[in-house]
Write a protein that holds these residues in place. Structure first.
Motif, PDB file in Angstrom:
ATOM      1  N   ARG A 297      47.388 -13.707  23.904  1.00  0.00           N
ATOM      2  CA  ARG A 297      47.845 -14.375  22.685  1.00  0.00           C
ATOM      3  C   ARG A 297      49.353 -14.249  22.456  1.00  0.00           C
ATOM      4  O   ARG A 297      50.038 -15.214  22.204  1.00  0.00           O
TER       5      ARG A 297
ATOM      6  N   GLY B  76      47.566 -18.483  26.934  1.00  0.00           N
ATOM      7  CA  GLY B  76      46.382 -18.538  26.081  1.00  0.00           C
ATOM      8  C   GLY B  76      45.107 -18.780  26.869  1.00  0.00           C
ATOM      9  O   GLY B  76      44.069 -18.179  26.578  1.00  0.00           O
ATOM     10  N   TYR B  77      45.181 -19.653  27.882  1.00  0.00           N
ATOM     11  CA  TYR B  77      43.989 -19.916  28.701  1.00  0.00           C
ATOM     12  C   TYR B  77      43.483 -18.638  29.357  1.00  0.00           C
ATOM     13  O   TYR B  77      42.313 -18.517  29.675  1.00  0.00           O
ATOM     14  N   PHE B  78      44.410 -17.699  29.592  1.00  0.00           N
ATOM     15  CA  PHE B  78      44.010 -16.428  30.197  1.00  0.00           C
ATOM     16  C   PHE B  78      43.741 -15.370  29.132  1.00  0.00           C
ATOM     17  O   PHE B  78      43.651 -14.183  29.433  1.00  0.00           O
ATOM     18  N   GLY B  79      43.660 -15.819  27.880  1.00  0.00           N
ATOM     19  CA  GLY B  79      43.313 -14.907  26.798  1.00  0.00           C
ATOM     20  C   GLY B  79      44.475 -14.053  26.318  1.00  0.00           C
ATOM     21  O   GLY B  79      44.266 -13.065  25.616  1.00  0.00           O
TER      22      GLY B  79
ATOM     23  N   LEU C 293      50.624 -21.997  26.346  1.00  0.00           N
ATOM     24  CA  LEU C 293      49.257 -22.489  26.553  1.00  0.00           C
ATOM     25  C   LEU C 293      48.629 -21.817  27.763  1.00  0.00           C
ATOM     26  O   LEU C 293      47.485 -21.348  27.703  1.00  0.00           O
ATOM     27  N   GLN C 294      49.403 -21.733  28.847  1.00  0.00           N
ATOM     28  CA  GLN C 294      48.844 -21.139  30.061  1.00  0.00           C
ATOM     29  C   GLN C 294      48.465 -19.681  29.809  1.00  0.00           C
ATOM     30  O   GLN C 294      47.430 -19.216  30.267  1.00  0.00           O
TER      31      GLN C 294
ATOM     32  N   ARG D  85      39.501 -15.399  38.970  1.00  0.00           N
ATOM     33  CA  ARG D  85      40.615 -16.260  38.549  1.00  0.00           C
ATOM     34  C   ARG D  85      41.664 -15.478  37.781  1.00  0.00           C
ATOM     35  O   ARG D  85      42.847 -15.802  37.827  1.00  0.00           O
ATOM     36  N   ARG D  86      41.210 -14.432  37.061  1.00  0.00           N
ATOM     37  CA  ARG D  86      42.175 -13.615  36.333  1.00  0.00           C
ATOM     38  C   ARG D  86      43.085 -12.861  37.317  1.00  0.00           C
ATOM     39  O   ARG D  86      44.222 -12.550  37.002  1.00  0.00           O
TER      40      ARG D  86
ATOM     41  N   ARG E 187      35.330 -15.560  36.605  1.00  0.00           N
ATOM     42  CA  ARG E 187      36.291 -15.143  35.573  1.00  0.00           C
ATOM     43  C   ARG E 187      37.221 -14.054  36.092  1.00  0.00           C
ATOM     44  O   ARG E 187      38.442 -14.148  35.972  1.00  0.00           O
TER      45      ARG E 187
END
Ligand SMILES: Nc1ncnc2c1ncn2[C@@H]1O[C@H](COP(=O)(O)OP(=O)(O)O)[C@@H](O)[C@H]1O
Ligand SMILES: [Mg+2]
Lengths: 301, 252
Positions: free
Chosen positions: A108, A103-106, A100-101, A76-77, A73
């Motif tokens: 918002r 959002g995938y990383f949190g 979306l991309q 990748r972040r 995690r």
């Protein structure tokens, strides 16, 4: 300071290919680093391992100190990857893709940054266009934007300018340079060697899964290729004191070895003293292309 | 669950929501055609359960069949499309765990299955009075059965290399299992041999238990049905999680 990218003894076996054969590499934070090598050398495999898209058969891989499998995690972040293939999701517009991309990383509410990315990559007027309708160059820009939504400290670009027009290359590199100035680590692979030469402080050359050269760009240029002095003389005969430097002839020119530019002045003074006139003169600069070809054909240096 | 999970779930739902005509409209229309044909041909001649008209009897089976087929279709087609176009990397690069990945595809598949199921139910209300005696049984069987087929969809979507592979799963596994399960008939009308064959089909228990929720009567006890279906949910979820964790065909 934590090493941005750390590889130790990394090997990758595919069913019929030994793609990486023991890679050790440290890339420091803030570096602009190039990974060069012919097709099939293992560049994409190496990048896929950094990104967790492929698992190394052996070895240690860390991004900003985080192990890419055990601390995936965090790793990748810390990483943004622009893949080599021009991939896109036909169901979504450019802005939807970037939201979306994020959002995938949190992330918002990322619209301010998304707008900045769109502006800087010349995509502002394409925000509501479906990605499938974009040209190849535009799709590439979207991929770059996607890799940057989470402002990763380490940015990896796998042949980002392949098949992209000159104008975009310039603006893309200007943008990536800005990230580098702000402290982001940049790793790129490219076929355009002049790009690596112009942008990168350090270069690793990869051949058949091994690193065959790794140095600062200027060191590689100095060590890897001879510098030449081309002289056209009157009378057209090479004096004795220059015979030892002679490499050959190119038309009217004598091609002389000149490893050190400091020797130039002495050579010119001696010629003048010997009463020999200089009709034409040029210096042949080494470029990375030459170094590259030399290393690739001559084995490890 | 991370914010990334919510976004992946949202994306998976948005994906089919954007093409609702194909992903929900078309399967509802298919179910409607079955309803028209079978009820027209059979309605006067078949009395399955006392006091239940054939058209009403048919409805739960059709709804369940739609849920199953669309749960499978959603997860399998999403994954194969992402793999073939290569955009699967967009969800492999972010910090999502394999459990989050699993749940997002599972739940989205259930949402699609239920959307179609509700669509079929609403259409069916024009043709028959449909009572729903035990809503909890209805929900339990819809969830458990939908989850089984969502998992089969994920497994098939990851395993398949091209659309042909998926079509094979669809034609040789999904269709026979759903058609030979008592959607259109009660197995009591079958010969003893075919009755025992049908008893080996887990989809039979899914449909029978689901139907029990509507009419309060079925071919087998709904508890037995649940006892058959639940292990399949656990087995297939476990298998899918193991596959995702291993990175099979996703992280080479
Ligand atoms: N998924 C894979 N399966 C089998 N072999 C692969 C796979 N990916 C890459 N290879 C092989 O590994 C070697 C390195 O490929 P790659 O990393 O793509 O090279 P580069 O990016 O430097 O052109 C090649 O011989 C390639 O054919
Ligand atoms: Mg490559």
């Amino acid at each position: 300071m934590t090493t941005a990218v750390r590889l130790r003894g990394v090997e990758k076996h595919f069913p019929h290919v030994h793609a990486l054969r023991g890679i050790d590499l440290d890339i420091e934070q803030g570096e602009f680093f190039a990974l060069l090598g012919p097709n099939g050398a293992g560049k994409t495999t190496l990048i896929s391992i950094l990104a967790g898209l492929t698992r190394a058969t052996k070895g240690v891989v860390e991004i900003m100190g985080f192990d890419v499998t055990r601390q995936y995690r965090e790793a990748r972040r810390a990483l943004g990857v622009v893949p080599q293939e021009l991939v896109y999701d036909p169901f979504f517009t450019v802005r939807e893709t970037l939201r979306l991309q994020s959002g995938y990383f949190g992330l918002r509410r990322n619209d301010a940054w998304i707008d900045e990315l769109l502006d800087n990559l010349g995509l502002a007027d394409k925000a509501d266009t479906y990605t499938r309708r974009l040209s190849g160059g535009m799709k590439r820009r979207v991929l770059v934007a996607q890799a940057l939504v989470h402002k990763p400290p380490v940015i990896v670009l796998d042949e980002p300018t392949a098949g992209v027009d000159v104008e975009l290359r310039q603006s893309l590199w200007a943008f990536i340079r800005r990230f580098n100035r702000e402290g982001h680590t940049i790793v790129l692979t490219t076929h355009y060697l002049e790009e690596a030469e112009a942008l990168c402080q350090r270069v690793a050359m990869l051949k058949e899964g091994r690193i065959v050269a790794l140095d600062r760009t200027e060191n590689l240029l100095r060590a890897g290729a001879e510098r030449h002095l081309l002289l056209e003389l009157d009378p057209p005969e090479l004096p004795a004191f220059l015979q030892s430097r002679l490499k050959g002839r190119e038309g009217q020119h004598f091609v002389l070895d000149l490893p050190d530019y400091g020797d130039l002045e002495a050579i010119l003074a001696n010629l003048r003293a010997a009463g020999i006139a200089i009709r034409g003169m040029s210096l042949a600069q080494a470029d990375l292309e030459e170094v590259f070809l030399k290393i690739m054909h001559g084995g490890a240096s | 669950m991370s914010g990334g999970f919510r976004t992946l779930l949202y994306k998976e739902i948005l994906r089919f929501w954007k093409v609702l005509v194909q992903t929900v409209g078309a399967p509802v229309l298919t179910a409607l055609l079955y309803l028209l044909v079978f009820s027209h041909v059979l309605s006067e001649h078949v009395q399955v359960y006392p006091g239940v008209r054939y058209t009403a009897f048919l409805m739960p089976g059709l709804i369940m069949m739609s849920i199953l087929q669309n749960a499978f279709a959603n997860s399998s087609s999403s994954l194969i499309q992402s793999k073939i176009t290569g955009n699967i990397v967009f969800v492999l690069l972010p910090p999502l765990s394999y459990l989050e990945f699993f749940l997002a595809y599972l739940i989205a598949a259930l949402v699609r299955g239920f959307a179609v199921g509700v669509g079929v139910l609403l259409v069916g209300l024009f043709f028959a009075d449909i009572e729903m005696r035990y809503p909890l049984w209805i929900l339990a069987f819809a969830l458990a059965s939908g989850a089984v087929f969502a998992c089969i969809g994920i497994l098939a979507g990851i395993w398949a290399n091209q659309f042909d592979n998926l079509a094979a799963v669809q034609n040789f596994i999904i269709m026979p299992l759903t058609f030979l399960s008592g959607v259109f008939f009660s197995i009591h009308s079958l010969s003893p041999f075919w009755q025992s064959v049908t008893h080996l089909n887990p989809v039979f228990y899914m449909i029978d238990g689901f139907r029990y929720g509507f009419f309060g009567q079925g071919d087998v006890d709904p508890w037995l049905g649940l006892a058959v279906v639940t292990p399949f949910v656990l087995l297939l979820s476990g298998l899918t999680l193991v596959m995702l964790k291993s990175g099979y065909k996703l992280r080479h």
